[in-house]
Design a protein around this motif. Structure first.
Motif, mmCIF file in Angstrom:
data_model
loop_
_atom_site.group_PDB
_atom_site.id
_atom_site.type_symbol
_atom_site.label_atom_id
_atom_site.label_comp_id
_atom_site.label_asym_id
_atom_site.label_seq_id
_atom_site.Cartn_x
_atom_site.Cartn_y
_atom_site.Cartn_z
ATOM 1 N N ASN A 180 0.816 -1.205 0.000
ATOM 2 C CA ASN A 180 0.000 0.000 0.000
ATOM 3 C C ASN A 180 0.852 1.257 0.000
ATOM 4 O O ASN A 180 1.965 1.272 0.540
ATOM 5 C CB ASN A 180 -0.916 0.018 1.224
ATOM 6 N N THR A 219 0.110 5.547 0.511
ATOM 7 C CA THR A 219 -0.776 6.694 0.669
ATOM 8 C C THR A 219 0.024 7.957 0.460
ATOM 9 O O THR A 219 1.222 8.006 0.750
ATOM 10 C CB THR A 219 -1.446 6.726 2.054
ATOM 11 N N ASN A 223 -0.227 4.973 -12.899
ATOM 12 C CA ASN A 223 -1.668 5.218 -12.792
ATOM 13 C C ASN A 223 -1.895 6.714 -12.711
ATOM 14 O O ASN A 223 -1.226 7.408 -11.943
ATOM 15 C CB ASN A 223 -2.240 4.587 -11.514
ATOM 16 N N ASP A 263 -8.396 6.684 -11.737
ATOM 17 C CA ASP A 263 -8.796 5.687 -10.749
ATOM 18 C C ASP A 263 -8.976 4.329 -11.410
ATOM 19 O O ASP A 263 -9.437 4.232 -12.546
ATOM 20 C CB ASP A 263 -10.122 6.094 -10.094
ATOM 21 N N GLY A 264 -8.617 3.299 -10.669
ATOM 22 C CA GLY A 264 -8.850 1.952 -11.165
ATOM 23 C C GLY A 264 -7.601 1.105 -11.129
ATOM 24 O O GLY A 264 -6.577 1.474 -10.565
ATOM 25 N N PHE A 303 -3.267 -0.235 -8.430
ATOM 26 C CA PHE A 303 -4.579 0.361 -8.251
ATOM 27 C C PHE A 303 -4.410 1.775 -7.732
ATOM 28 O O PHE A 303 -3.490 2.067 -6.967
ATOM 29 C CB PHE A 303 -5.389 -0.460 -7.243
ATOM 30 N N SER A 333 -6.764 5.216 -6.164
ATOM 31 C CA SER A 333 -7.956 5.958 -5.791
ATOM 32 C C SER A 333 -7.505 7.380 -5.475
ATOM 33 O O SER A 333 -6.884 7.632 -4.435
ATOM 34 C CB SER A 333 -8.638 5.343 -4.562
ATOM 35 N N ARG A 334 -7.795 8.299 -6.372
ATOM 36 C CA ARG A 334 -7.347 9.676 -6.186
ATOM 37 C C ARG A 334 -8.061 10.349 -5.026
ATOM 38 O O ARG A 334 -7.470 11.134 -4.273
ATOM 39 C CB ARG A 334 -7.562 10.476 -7.462
ATOM 40 N N SER A 335 -9.345 10.042 -4.839
ATOM 41 C CA SER A 335 -10.098 10.678 -3.755
ATOM 42 C C SER A 335 -9.564 10.272 -2.386
ATOM 43 O O SER A 335 -9.627 11.050 -1.436
ATOM 44 C CB SER A 335 -11.587 10.342 -3.862
ATOM 45 N N LYS A 336 -9.002 9.077 -2.306
ATOM 46 C CA LYS A 336 -8.473 8.594 -1.028
ATOM 47 C C LYS A 336 -6.963 8.810 -0.916
ATOM 48 O O LYS A 336 -6.390 8.532 0.142
ATOM 49 C CB LYS A 336 -8.786 7.113 -0.850
ATOM 50 N N TYR A 395 -4.614 7.073 -2.393
ATOM 51 C CA TYR A 395 -4.221 5.711 -2.055
ATOM 52 C C TYR A 395 -3.931 4.916 -3.327
ATOM 53 O O TYR A 395 -4.633 5.024 -4.334
ATOM 54 C CB TYR A 395 -5.359 5.057 -1.273
ATOM 55 N N SER A 396 -2.901 4.112 -3.237
ATOM 56 C CA SER A 396 -2.560 3.194 -4.318
ATOM 57 C C SER A 396 -2.060 1.901 -3.696
ATOM 58 O O SER A 396 -1.615 1.875 -2.537
ATOM 59 C CB SER A 396 -1.468 3.797 -5.200
#
Lengths: 111, 112
Positions: A21, A23, A49, A52-53, A63, A65-68, A70-71
């Motif tokens: 992970n 962040t 990336n 998102d996705g 993976f 997630s731009r809103s979070k 997080y990858s």
């Protein structure tokens, strides 16, 4: 600047799956990269990336997630040669498109 | 093999000395980046050149300087070396100003 956090170390068994992970906090996100680095060698590009996705590339997937903020990098069917450090890096528009690297996650694959 | 070359591979020198590290980017790449990697600091961005011009600067010390030549190869000059400058120095290149960076094999500098 960017705060990029990833675990320091992970251990897994040959043939297993490991998820690393990452962040981050950035004001002008413009892409996230994963690199693999064997000790004393150059970082090698694994994945990119920006939307998102999930991006899949053989045994490796990444993976975002731009809103979070997080990858994750997913390594499947682990092999001994996957023992290395995995670096998460974020590109920031507001920082001259510079790449900021996390400290890296050392993955050890055991037989 | 990324296509980025760096020389020398290893360099041992003394405190107070000056060294020059050289990098040739991948064919067609216009951007060159320099990074420093030490055990306790991780990979730190130093400076970027694009088509001969300085494009972005990181935490590069005043004792360090770089340039990119018309043939697009780049040199990183490190002067008044200190023990703490011992590190791996990587060069990376990309096609434009913000594309994926590909790293060279690095120069391992040891300052004694």
């Amino acid at each position: 600047g960017q705060n990029i956090d990833q675990p320091t170390e992970m251990t897994a068994t040959e043939g297993a799956i490991v998820q690393i992970n990452c962040t981050y906090q950035t004001s002008g996100f413009n892409g996230l990269f994963w690199y693999q680095q064997h000790a004393g060698e150059a970082p090698t590009f694994l994945s990119y990336n920006v939307l998102d996705g999930l991006e899949e590339k053989g045994r490796f997937s990444s993976f975002l997630s731009r809103s979070k903020g997080y990858s994750y990098l997913l390594l499947k069917e682990l092999q001994m040669k996957d023992s290395a450090s995995y670096l998460c890096a974020v590109r920031d528009i507001s920082n001259d498109y510079k790449l900021s690297f996390g400290a890296g996650t050392t993955v050890t694959v055991r037989a | 093999d990324s296509g980025v070359t760096q020389t020398p591979k290893h360099l041992i020198t003394a405190t107070g000395q000056r060294v020059t590290l050289r990098c040739s980017p991948r064919s067609g790449d216009l951007s060159v980046y320099w990074y420093q990697q030490s055990l306790d600091q991780g990979l730190q961005f130093l400076i970027q050149y694009y088509n001969g011009e300085e494009r972005a600067k990181g935490n590069i010390l005043e004792r360090f300087s770089a340039q990119q030549f018309p043939d697009l190869h780049s040199e990183l000059n490190l002067s008044s070396l200190e023990l703490g400058d011992s590190a791996l120095y990587f060069c990376a290149s990309s096609t434009g100003q913000s594309e994926t960076q590909y790293f060279g094999p690095g120069t391992r500098l040891l300052v004694l």
